[in-house]
Scaffold this motif. Structure first.
Motif, PDB file in Angstrom:
ATOM      1  N   ASN A   8      -4.416   2.170   2.087  1.00 35.15           N
ATOM      2  CA  ASN A   8      -2.973   2.153   2.368  1.00 35.15           C
ATOM      3  C   ASN A   8      -2.362   0.786   2.051  1.00 35.15           C
ATOM      4  N   GLU A   9      -3.089  -0.269   2.468  1.00 36.94           N
ATOM      5  CA  GLU A   9      -2.595  -1.626   2.206  1.00 36.94           C
ATOM      6  C   GLU A   9      -2.608  -1.939   0.720  1.00 36.94           C
ATOM      7  N   SER A  10      -3.666  -1.486   0.046  1.00 39.29           N
ATOM      8  CA  SER A  10      -3.745  -1.682  -1.397  1.00 39.29           C
ATOM      9  C   SER A  10      -2.580  -0.998  -2.103  1.00 39.29           C
ATOM     10  N   ALA A  11      -2.283   0.238  -1.688  1.00 38.42           N
ATOM     11  CA  ALA A  11      -1.164   0.985  -2.285  1.00 38.42           C
ATOM     12  C   ALA A  11       0.155   0.266  -2.030  1.00 38.42           C
ATOM     13  N   ARG A  12       0.325  -0.228  -0.807  1.00 39.82           N
ATOM     14  CA  ARG A  12       1.568  -0.934  -0.479  1.00 39.82           C
ATOM     15  C   ARG A  12       1.756  -2.157  -1.388  1.00 39.82           C
ATOM     16  N   LYS A  13       0.674  -2.927  -1.560  1.00 39.12           N
ATOM     17  CA  LYS A  13       0.760  -4.124  -2.402  1.00 39.12           C
ATOM     18  C   LYS A  13       1.001  -3.772  -3.865  1.00 39.12           C
ATOM     19  N   ARG A  14       0.381  -2.677  -4.315  1.00 38.87           N
ATOM     20  CA  ARG A  14       0.571  -2.263  -5.721  1.00 38.87           C
ATOM     21  C   ARG A  14       2.019  -1.833  -5.979  1.00 38.87           C
ATOM     22  N   VAL A  15       2.605  -1.168  -4.992  1.00 41.03           N
ATOM     23  CA  VAL A  15       4.005  -0.751  -5.127  1.00 41.03           C
ATOM     24  C   VAL A  15       4.915  -1.970  -5.189  1.00 41.03           C
ATOM     25  N   LEU A  16       4.677  -2.917  -4.294  1.00 40.84           N
ATOM     26  CA  LEU A  16       5.533  -4.110  -4.243  1.00 40.84           C
ATOM     27  C   LEU A  16       5.305  -5.037  -5.437  1.00 40.84           C
ATOM     28  N   LYS A  17       4.202  -4.828  -6.146  1.00 42.29           N
ATOM     29  CA  LYS A  17       3.885  -5.679  -7.296  1.00 42.29           C
ATOM     30  C   LYS A  17       4.673  -5.284  -8.543  1.00 42.29           C
ATOM     31  N   ALA A  18       5.258  -4.086  -8.539  1.00 39.86           N
ATOM     32  CA  ALA A  18       6.032  -3.642  -9.718  1.00 39.86           C
ATOM     33  C   ALA A  18       7.201  -4.593  -9.937  1.00 39.86           C
ATOM     34  N   LEU A  46       7.324   0.883 -11.968  1.00 35.64           N
ATOM     35  CA  LEU A  46       6.579   1.434 -10.836  1.00 35.64           C
ATOM     36  C   LEU A  46       5.788   2.669 -11.250  1.00 35.64           C
ATOM     37  N   GLN A  47       6.442   3.611 -11.909  1.00 37.29           N
ATOM     38  CA  GLN A  47       5.746   4.841 -12.276  1.00 37.29           C
ATOM     39  C   GLN A  47       4.686   4.586 -13.348  1.00 37.29           C
ATOM     40  N   GLU A  48       4.959   3.654 -14.255  1.00 39.53           N
ATOM     41  CA  GLU A  48       3.973   3.357 -15.301  1.00 39.53           C
ATOM     42  C   GLU A  48       2.718   2.722 -14.702  1.00 39.53           C
ATOM     43  N   HIS A  49       2.930   1.714 -13.856  1.00 41.53           N
ATOM     44  CA  HIS A  49       1.788   0.992 -13.287  1.00 41.53           C
ATOM     45  C   HIS A  49       0.974   1.880 -12.343  1.00 41.53           C
ATOM     46  N   LEU A  50       1.662   2.625 -11.500  1.00 37.87           N
ATOM     47  CA  LEU A  50       0.943   3.451 -10.532  1.00 37.87           C
ATOM     48  C   LEU A  50       0.276   4.640 -11.204  1.00 37.87           C
ATOM     49  N   ARG A  51       0.857   5.136 -12.282  1.00 33.65           N
ATOM     50  CA  ARG A  51       0.200   6.217 -13.023  1.00 33.65           C
ATOM     51  C   ARG A  51      -1.116   5.713 -13.622  1.00 33.65           C
ATOM     52  N   GLU A  52      -1.087   4.462 -14.118  1.00 33.62           N
ATOM     53  CA  GLU A  52      -2.319   3.862 -14.634  1.00 33.62           C
ATOM     54  C   GLU A  52      -3.346   3.707 -13.516  1.00 33.62           C
ATOM     55  N   ILE A  86       5.368   4.344  -1.547  1.00 30.72           N
ATOM     56  CA  ILE A  86       6.596   4.526  -2.341  1.00 30.72           C
ATOM     57  C   ILE A  86       7.736   4.968  -1.439  1.00 30.72           C
ATOM     58  N   ALA A  87       7.448   5.882  -0.526  1.00 28.64           N
ATOM     59  CA  ALA A  87       8.483   6.367   0.393  1.00 28.64           C
ATOM     60  C   ALA A  87       9.072   5.218   1.200  1.00 28.64           C
ATOM     61  N   SER A  88       8.202   4.369   1.705  1.00 28.43           N
ATOM     62  CA  SER A  88       8.663   3.216   2.483  1.00 28.43           C
ATOM     63  C   SER A  88       9.496   2.268   1.619  1.00 28.43           C
ATOM     64  N   HIS A  89       9.045   2.058   0.398  1.00 30.80           N
ATOM     65  CA  HIS A  89       9.757   1.168  -0.538  1.00 30.80           C
ATOM     66  C   HIS A  89      11.133   1.732  -0.894  1.00 30.80           C
TER      67      HIS A  89
END
Length: 533
Positions: A119-129, A148-154, A185-188
């Motif tokens: 969960n924390e990893s996902a949060r950081k990855r979202v905020l890294k976009a 966001l969609q490009e990076h997270l899809r990868e 993503i929802a939180s963001h």
């Protein structure tokens, strides 16, 4: 043991900690620490700190899974083995194994820590976009969501192809990561939606949630199937947040639509009225692009809103119609002010073009968008009446000085026909053939009737006595002018043939000397016009 943990030799480290833990529990059971309880507390804390170090290592490994370009498969598999050994060593019970301390023998719940780390990893990855400021790029939000969609899809593709194979099936790795990304993503997005967003940014966010998130551009991408499933995901935005976003968009659209309509009016003034550009003609009808422009604006915004939801499309249509109902009186006021201040040759063509175009707008809204146009038709009926009154007032202003010359001595002696009168009136009436029926015919007949009626009014006003010769001269001139007036209006398309004999009847009465013949002419007049007084 700390050195083993730092080197990520976690299985060896766990075995050593486990040995230390078991030894401490055995010593407690043997009452070895009765004389030195502080030593027992110290050993318990050491064991706990070492386990916590492994917990931190697990979190670091999970977060590094997506951060590092290369994936250490052995590290992940050993971590999974570690979690399994810990769960076997510490059965999931509510009480610790050692009654002397709750730090020994208790479950470390590393599988839960693993989920939290994801969960924390996902949060950081979202905020890294990447996210530029509004000042740096006007399309900052569109760019951010694209990144966001490009990076997270990868990331998800990496999870599907590489990470998943390092875990047993029971871990449901793909589902866990998808849910984590979804919640992050929802939180963001919830945070983004609370900020000050303009019209285009609000739409960008709505469109991304409604049309991009689950599409092939992101979670529904063919490369992610079948592992990435979205059927059981919760709503990306809560109903309250989604409704607020919709309401904010409509509120922002209100100013936008008002501005668009205002620009239409401004262009009519500056590019057509002030430059006296003649109105367009389509199928022999004067035509203004105004109605088409309005309908295009409404159509475009409905299409965009409809792509989000049927409800938003309905709200947008209601807004556009409400703004239109406010715009038309503003347009009417502006055109009235311009026509009053100017004696422009394009006044009549544009008046007709606007009346035609607004009728087209009503039928277009009814056909294309199923709009209830009852209120709109009321406003346009008032506008048409006002425009018609302006038209007739200007026509009377032009015609009255010429009509007042009738039966003056100069008029009697003049050899030319009524060209000046018909010419002045025709500046208005000749354009009515380009007005949509039945209004064009009705207005043309009204002008026809006005000219004939005012002509007769001028003739029968008591002025001065005429001798027989003058009366006959006046009679002949009236008959000639009656023919010219009749032909002019008939050529322009007037269907008021019943007006044709009116001036002739009066001319015959004026030119006749014998009373019985005068009575006969009067009788004919009354037969043709029973309401005459």
């Amino acid at each position: 043991i700390n050195e083993l943990i730092q080197k990520r030799q976690l299985l060896e480290a766990f075995a050593s900690i486990r040995l230390m833990e078991d030894e401490t529990i055995s010593e407690w059971d043997a009452e070895k620490y009765n004389d030195n309880p502080q030593e027992f507390v110290r050993k318990c804390k050491d064991v706990d700190l070492l386990y916590n170090s492994i917990t931190n290592a697990i979190q670091s490994i999970v977060e590094g899974t997506l951060e590092d370009p290369t994936l250490e498969h052995t590290l992940l598999t050993s971590m999974v083995t570690l979690i399994a050994r810990e769960e076997a060593a510490h059965p999931n019970t509510d009480s610790a194994a050692c009654p002397g301390s709750d730090l020994l023998g208790r479950p470390r719940k590393w599988r839960e820590q693993w989920r939290e780390a994801i969960n924390e990893s996902a949060r950081k990855r979202v905020l890294k976009a990447p996210m530029a400021s509004r000042e740096e790029a006007t399309s900052w939000l569109d760019l951010h969501l694209h990144f966001l969609q490009e990076h997270l899809r990868e990331d998800l593709l990496k999870i599907k192809l590489s990470v998943k194979k390092c875990y047993p099936e029971e871990y449901l790795v793909c589902d866990t990561y998808v849910e984590a990304f979804h919640n992050a993503i929802a939180s963001h997005l919830q945070e983004l939606s609370q900020g000050p967003l303009d019209f285009h940014e609000l739409y960008t966010l709505l469109d991304w949630v409604a049309n991009t998130y689950h599409s092939e551009l992101f979670l529904g991408h063919p490369d992610l199937k079948p592992e990435v499933k979205t059927e059981n995901l919760s709503l990306l935005l809560t109903p309250a947040d989604w409704d607020k976003l919709n309401d904010d968009y409509i509120a922002s659209a209100k100013g936008k639509i008002k501005s668009y309509f205002g620009n239409i009016l401004r262009l009519e003034v500056t590019e057509k009225w002030e430059k006296e550009v003649h109105s367009e003609e389509n199928e022999n009808l004067y035509h203004a692009s105004l109605a088409f422009d309005i309908q295009t604006i409404i159509g475009q915004h409905m299409k965009l809103s409809g792509a989000i939801s049927r409800g938003l499309e309905t709200k947008m249509l209601e807004l556009c119609v409400a703004e239109l109902l406010e715009f038309i009186p503003r347009f009417e006021q502006e055109f009235t002010a311009w026509s009053t201040a100017q004696d422009s040759p394009i006044f009549v063509p544009y008046l007709i073009a606007y009346v035609n175009s607004f009728q087209d707008l009503v039928s277009g809204l009814e056909t294309a968008f199923k709009v209830n146009t009852e209120e709109l038709q009321k406003i346009l009926a008032a506008l048409t009446r006002n425009f018609t009154n302006i038209f007739l007032t200007k026509l009377r202003t032009k015609a009255q000085p010429l009509l007042k010359k009738i039966l003056t001595k100069n008029w009697i002696l003049a050899t030319e026909g009524p060209d000046s009168l018909t010419s002045a009136v025709s500046q208005f009436s000749e354009h009515l053939q380009h007005m949509r029926e039945p209004l064009g015919q009705e207005l043309l007949q009204e002008v026809h009737k006005y000219v004939v009626k005012e002509y007769i009014t001028q003739v029968i006003k008591p002025r001065w006595k005429m001798n027989r010769e003058t009366r006959q001269q006046v009679s002949r001139k009236m008959s000639l002018e009656a023919a010219v007036i009749h032909d002019t209006f008939i050529d322009q398309g007037s269907g008021a043939n019943w007006l044709s004999p009116a001036i002739d009847h009066i001319a015959n009465i004026i030119g006749e000397k014998k009373k019985d013949k005068i009575k006969a002419h009067v009788k004919e007049l009354c037969q043709d016009y029973p309401d005459i007084r």
